[in-house]
Scaffold this active site. Sequence first.
Site, PDB file in Angstrom:
ATOM      1  N   CYS A   8      44.248 -33.526 -49.134  1.00 35.79           N
ATOM      2  CA  CYS A   8      44.034 -32.123 -48.788  1.00 35.79           C
ATOM      3  C   CYS A   8      42.598 -31.838 -48.368  1.00 35.79           C
ATOM      4  O   CYS A   8      42.157 -30.690 -48.378  1.00 35.79           O
ATOM      5  CB  CYS A   8      44.445 -31.228 -49.949  1.00 35.79           C
ATOM      6  SG  CYS A   8      46.227 -31.193 -50.159  1.00 35.79           S
ATOM      7  N   TYR A  49      49.064 -51.501 -53.976  1.00 37.98           N
ATOM      8  CA  TYR A  49      48.475 -50.459 -53.135  1.00 37.98           C
ATOM      9  C   TYR A  49      47.599 -49.463 -53.886  1.00 37.98           C
ATOM     10  O   TYR A  49      47.996 -48.916 -54.917  1.00 37.98           O
ATOM     11  CB  TYR A  49      49.589 -49.678 -52.421  1.00 37.98           C
ATOM     12  CG  TYR A  49      49.079 -48.972 -51.186  1.00 37.98           C
ATOM     13  CD1 TYR A  49      48.959 -49.671 -49.989  1.00 37.98           C
ATOM     14  CD2 TYR A  49      48.676 -47.652 -51.217  1.00 37.98           C
ATOM     15  CE1 TYR A  49      48.465 -49.046 -48.857  1.00 37.98           C
ATOM     16  CE2 TYR A  49      48.187 -47.016 -50.088  1.00 37.98           C
ATOM     17  CZ  TYR A  49      48.085 -47.725 -48.905  1.00 37.98           C
ATOM     18  OH  TYR A  49      47.592 -47.112 -47.774  1.00 37.98           O
ATOM     19  N   ASP A  83      35.846 -38.367 -53.971  1.00 40.35           N
ATOM     20  CA  ASP A  83      37.144 -38.309 -54.662  1.00 40.35           C
ATOM     21  C   ASP A  83      37.055 -37.976 -56.155  1.00 40.35           C
ATOM     22  O   ASP A  83      37.919 -37.293 -56.668  1.00 40.35           O
ATOM     23  CB  ASP A  83      37.869 -39.653 -54.483  1.00 40.35           C
ATOM     24  CG  ASP A  83      39.366 -39.559 -54.749  1.00 40.35           C
ATOM     25  OD1 ASP A  83      40.013 -38.643 -54.199  1.00 40.35           O
ATOM     26  OD2 ASP A  83      39.903 -40.380 -55.514  1.00 40.35           O
ATOM     27  N   SER A 123      45.513 -34.554 -53.515  1.00 38.06           N
ATOM     28  CA  SER A 123      45.490 -35.750 -52.663  1.00 38.06           C
ATOM     29  C   SER A 123      45.836 -35.392 -51.217  1.00 38.06           C
ATOM     30  O   SER A 123      46.771 -34.627 -50.970  1.00 38.06           O
ATOM     31  CB  SER A 123      46.496 -36.767 -53.186  1.00 38.06           C
ATOM     32  OG  SER A 123      46.142 -37.120 -54.496  1.00 38.06           O
ATOM     33  N   ARG A 165      50.804 -43.999 -54.061  1.00 36.86           N
ATOM     34  CA  ARG A 165      50.944 -43.939 -55.520  1.00 36.86           C
ATOM     35  C   ARG A 165      52.371 -43.596 -55.896  1.00 36.86           C
ATOM     36  O   ARG A 165      53.058 -42.869 -55.182  1.00 36.86           O
ATOM     37  CB  ARG A 165      50.007 -42.875 -56.102  1.00 36.86           C
ATOM     38  CG  ARG A 165      48.569 -43.317 -56.227  1.00 36.86           C
ATOM     39  CD  ARG A 165      47.716 -42.256 -56.891  1.00 36.86           C
ATOM     40  NE  ARG A 165      47.648 -41.055 -56.085  1.00 36.86           N
ATOM     41  CZ  ARG A 165      48.351 -39.956 -56.270  1.00 36.86           C
ATOM     42  NH1 ARG A 165      49.199 -39.868 -57.283  1.00 36.86           N
ATOM     43  NH2 ARG A 165      48.222 -38.922 -55.481  1.00 36.86           N
ATOM     44  N   HIS A 182      38.984 -34.752 -60.295  1.00 39.22           N
ATOM     45  CA  HIS A 182      39.375 -35.224 -58.955  1.00 39.22           C
ATOM     46  C   HIS A 182      38.603 -34.401 -57.921  1.00 39.22           C
ATOM     47  O   HIS A 182      39.165 -33.525 -57.267  1.00 39.22           O
ATOM     48  CB  HIS A 182      40.893 -35.035 -58.811  1.00 39.22           C
ATOM     49  CG  HIS A 182      41.499 -35.701 -57.620  1.00 39.22           C
ATOM     50  ND1 HIS A 182      42.710 -35.314 -57.093  1.00 39.22           N
ATOM     51  CD2 HIS A 182      41.093 -36.743 -56.856  1.00 39.22           C
ATOM     52  CE1 HIS A 182      43.018 -36.086 -56.057  1.00 39.22           C
ATOM     53  NE2 HIS A 182      42.051 -36.954 -55.887  1.00 39.22           N
ATOM     54  N   ARG A 189      44.925 -46.149 -44.963  1.00 37.42           N
ATOM     55  CA  ARG A 189      43.612 -45.877 -45.544  1.00 37.42           C
ATOM     56  C   ARG A 189      42.568 -46.897 -45.112  1.00 37.42           C
ATOM     57  O   ARG A 189      42.901 -48.016 -44.717  1.00 37.42           O
ATOM     58  CB  ARG A 189      43.715 -45.882 -47.070  1.00 37.42           C
ATOM     59  CG  ARG A 189      44.664 -44.785 -47.581  1.00 37.42           C
ATOM     60  CD  ARG A 189      44.161 -44.107 -48.784  1.00 37.42           C
ATOM     61  NE  ARG A 189      45.009 -42.969 -49.130  1.00 37.42           N
ATOM     62  CZ  ARG A 189      44.559 -41.844 -49.672  1.00 37.42           C
ATOM     63  NH1 ARG A 189      43.288 -41.690 -49.913  1.00 37.42           N
ATOM     64  NH2 ARG A 189      45.374 -40.859 -49.966  1.00 37.42           N
ATOM     65  N   LYS A 205      42.058 -44.073 -60.007  1.00 36.80           N
ATOM     66  CA  LYS A 205      42.786 -42.989 -60.671  1.00 36.80           C
ATOM     67  C   LYS A 205      43.106 -43.345 -62.131  1.00 36.80           C
ATOM     68  O   LYS A 205      43.054 -42.495 -63.012  1.00 36.80           O
ATOM     69  CB  LYS A 205      44.065 -42.649 -59.904  1.00 36.80           C
ATOM     70  CG  LYS A 205      43.793 -42.178 -58.479  1.00 36.80           C
ATOM     71  CD  LYS A 205      42.917 -40.958 -58.475  1.00 36.80           C
ATOM     72  CE  LYS A 205      42.206 -40.667 -57.184  1.00 36.80           C
ATOM     73  NZ  LYS A 205      42.934 -40.124 -56.091  1.00 36.80           N
TER      74      LYS A 205
HETATM   75  P1  GTP Z   1      42.814 -38.310 -51.123  1.00 34.02           P
HETATM   76  O1  GTP Z   1      41.982 -39.469 -50.705  1.00 34.02           O
HETATM   77  O2  GTP Z   1      44.267 -38.583 -51.090  1.00 34.02           O
HETATM   78  O3  GTP Z   1      42.395 -37.728 -52.444  1.00 34.02           O
HETATM   79  O4  GTP Z   1      42.671 -37.184 -49.974  1.00 34.02           O
HETATM   80  P2  GTP Z   1      41.480 -36.196 -49.563  1.00 34.02           P
HETATM   81  O5  GTP Z   1      41.551 -34.950 -50.392  1.00 34.02           O
HETATM   82  O6  GTP Z   1      40.196 -36.895 -49.508  1.00 34.02           O
HETATM   83  O7  GTP Z   1      41.936 -35.735 -48.081  1.00 34.02           O
HETATM   84  P3  GTP Z   1      41.311 -36.124 -46.650  1.00 34.02           P
HETATM   85  O8  GTP Z   1      39.951 -35.549 -46.438  1.00 34.02           O
HETATM   86  O9  GTP Z   1      41.468 -37.563 -46.439  1.00 34.02           O
HETATM   87  O10 GTP Z   1      42.291 -35.328 -45.692  1.00 34.02           O
HETATM   88  C1  GTP Z   1      43.664 -35.521 -45.685  1.00 34.02           C
HETATM   89  C2  GTP Z   1      44.305 -34.932 -44.479  1.00 34.02           C
HETATM   90  O11 GTP Z   1      43.972 -33.563 -44.351  1.00 34.02           O
HETATM   91  C3  GTP Z   1      43.889 -35.626 -43.194  1.00 34.02           C
HETATM   92  O12 GTP Z   1      45.024 -35.850 -42.399  1.00 34.02           O
HETATM   93  C4  GTP Z   1      42.984 -34.624 -42.534  1.00 34.02           C
HETATM   94  O13 GTP Z   1      43.055 -34.708 -41.134  1.00 34.02           O
HETATM   95  C5  GTP Z   1      43.469 -33.288 -43.046  1.00 34.02           C
HETATM   96  N1  GTP Z   1      42.356 -32.322 -43.165  1.00 34.02           N
HETATM   97  C6  GTP Z   1      41.192 -32.509 -43.829  1.00 34.02           C
HETATM   98  N2  GTP Z   1      40.384 -31.431 -43.700  1.00 34.02           N
HETATM   99  C7  GTP Z   1      41.056 -30.538 -42.950  1.00 34.02           C
HETATM  100  C8  GTP Z   1      40.757 -29.219 -42.476  1.00 34.02           C
HETATM  101  O14 GTP Z   1      39.696 -28.642 -42.722  1.00 34.02           O
HETATM  102  N3  GTP Z   1      41.730 -28.607 -41.731  1.00 34.02           N
HETATM  103  C9  GTP Z   1      42.908 -29.206 -41.446  1.00 34.02           C
HETATM  104  N4  GTP Z   1      43.793 -28.536 -40.722  1.00 34.02           N
HETATM  105  N5  GTP Z   1      43.228 -30.451 -41.860  1.00 34.02           N
HETATM  106  C10 GTP Z   1      42.315 -31.102 -42.615  1.00 34.02           C
HETATM  107  C1  SPV Z   2      44.831 -39.933 -53.986  1.00 32.21           C
HETATM  108  O1  SPV Z   2      46.038 -40.088 -53.843  1.00 32.21           O
HETATM  109  O2  SPV Z   2      44.335 -38.892 -54.493  1.00 32.21           O
HETATM  110  C2  SPV Z   2      43.894 -40.983 -53.514  1.00 32.21           C
HETATM  111  C3  SPV Z   2      44.450 -42.243 -53.043  1.00 32.21           C
HETATM  112  O3  SPV Z   2      42.692 -40.794 -53.566  1.00 32.21           O
HETATM  113  S1  SPV Z   2      44.841 -43.341 -54.302  1.00 32.21           S
HETATM  114  O4  SPV Z   2      43.672 -44.156 -54.599  1.00 32.21           O
HETATM  115  O5  SPV Z   2      45.941 -44.210 -53.824  1.00 32.21           O
HETATM  116  O6  SPV Z   2      45.232 -42.633 -55.501  1.00 32.21           O
HETATM  117 MN    MN Z   3      42.185 -38.677 -54.332  1.00 34.55          MN
END
Ligand code: GTP
Ligand code: SPV
Ligand code: MN
Length: 608
Positions: free
Chosen positions: A271, A218, A294, A269, A79, A247, A386, A227
């Site tokens: 996290c 993307y 999400d 994002s 983004r 979110h 992704r 979003k």
């Molecule tokens: P968006 O799709 O961008 O909104 O992200 P999200 O909040 O869904 O994050 P996602 O679960 O995809 O995790 C993002 C990153 O954080 C990945 O690289 C994971 O490996 C890492 N991660 C997720 N959960 C944990 C956790 O409990 N501990 C640690 N150390 N890393 C984590």
């Molecule tokens: C985020 O960045 O929080 C996402 C990925 O979930 S995107 O759809 O590219 O915004």
């Molecule tokens: Mn997100």
Amino acid sequence: MNKMNLKIEDWTQNHHLIQWVQDMAQLCQPKDIHLCDGSEKEYNQIAEELVAKKKAIRLNPKKRPNSYYFHSHPDDVARVEESTFICSKSQEDAGPTNNWKNPDEMKKHLLTLFQGCMQGRTMYVIPFSMGPIGSDKSHIGVQISDSGYVVMNMKLMTRMGAQVLKELRNGFFIPCMHSVGVPLKEGVEDSLWPCNPEKRIIVHFPEERNIWSFGSGYGGNALLGKKCFALRIASVLARDNGWLAEHMLILKITNPKNESKYFAAAFPSACGKTNLALLQSHFKDWKIECVGDDIAWMKFGSDGRLYAINPEAGMFGVAPGISMKTTPNALRTIEKNTIFTNVALTADHDVWWEGLTDTPPSQLTDWKGNAFDPNSKSTAAHPNARFTVSISQCPIVDPAYDDPEGVPISAIIFGGRRESTVPLVFESFNWEHGTFLGTSVSSEMTAAQKGKVGKLRHDPFAMLPFCGYNMGNYFSHWIHIGRSADPEKLPRIFYANWFQKDEKGSFIWPGFQENIRVLQWIFERLDGKDNCVKTPIGNLPEIDSLNTEGLDLTKEELQKLLEVDLGQWLEETQELEEYYKKFEPKLPKEIKEELESLKARLQKLCVS
Ligand code: GTP
Ligand code: SPV
Ligand code: MN
């Protein structure tokens, strides 16, 4: 008139829609128009066309049936917050956290950009519903796009196609206009991932309730239901109509007595939302099911409780970090019928990313399409690589994900990526204190947005890049939602941080599947268990109330995870005070009062 695969009038009687499609075709001058019916046949046809043009690779059907691989232009990987605008009539309504331009000037600019931008390309018309079709909690959009990749993703991410128009009839929809921004001259070969980074712009008109996106193919820049619509425009709809567009993931947790509760959680994002939503419980009598990973739309039910729906029908999840060790349910979800973008490609046409296995397979092709050198400093998959997949394929999907009524939320969890200061978990004292916690979220930046990875930034409610109006008013909206409800029926608000590090820079808390232990603690709190200690920042777990059985965690580590360092927290309050100045004069007095009370509680302990 341009060539159409169907006659639009046979397809819909919605005059606004017919007029809009005609106007946009005249503006963008595509070579033909394709009205998307949302069928499998259509999906396969578009995929095959992209494969034939070498824009996509069909993955090895023995390893990854019916799945496709794309790699993007190296400058179109996340983004772009600096090019994202909220063009409300007044700048004040966009507030201090959004880019703003006068809507009339912006429209002029957009009309110039979109003029002839689809020459030589097909203009797809994509009707979609955010939320179960027919639910009074759902909203309909129609995206126009010149990207086949976008159509494929929208098919997985939303309820898309002819049945949506049936539901729409003459009703209201959100027009979502998208172009990759590269007209194609006759005889000129198209690039593999057309995009226009110099002119890239993502614009929202909150009063007119429409979206224009130019120059990127993307994720959140291009899949406008996500979003742009489900957060930025929907947050405005929610403000005006007394609900919440957030979110947040949504999960169901069931205890050994077979009692279930639903939690929603907002982390910035990249996290950990998808990973938490797909958590596989290793305690056999505790069960987790996934409703969404999400976005949550929460509206009050007739019983006075907050009910959430997941407006999406798919997941667009971060691939790196996912493995059988961390998130087996994610791997099971993406075994087939999945689109992968910017991961690495194996010699036998399967996918790979950092973390999937300890060492990369040999003869890997990196996300840029080059042979991968395992000794190089760069990664084989882009950190924001992704997968896109229908949520219905998730082995732990809660059938309620498709329930038009939504699910009643018992707890909301905020969190960020913080190396220090913020303990593993704590509970707010009440809704207003919880709202204050939401405003206070800050997090180290990730690859999900263009910018400096690791830099600490405030990300209130994990909505910094996604709030479609003045963030100060958004804070007030949260306070107001609390005021308008029966406090006994509101979700309780918690805060979690999986990301504390030790002196060596390693994560202290094992995270991922082990986060079930934190969810258990929350569940028990909600059930009235007296398992906490009151601290100035909130109610923390008593050290032995957190289930740590079987974990390789020392007492000191556990103490560190549950520590409230008064000095660090006083600094945090000073930092917040400085940050809040940004929102004046819109910062609600309740939030100021919460900050003052927190300071007073901390100072009292410092003195004693
Ligand atoms: P968006 O799709 O961008 O909104 O992200 P999200 O909040 O869904 O994050 P996602 O679960 O995809 O995790 C993002 C990153 O954080 C990945 O690289 C994971 O490996 C890492 N991660 C997720 N959960 C944990 C956790 O409990 N501990 C640690 N150390 N890393 C984590
Ligand atoms: C985020 O960045 O929080 C996402 C990925 O979930 S995107 O759809 O590219 O915004
Ligand atoms: Mn997100």
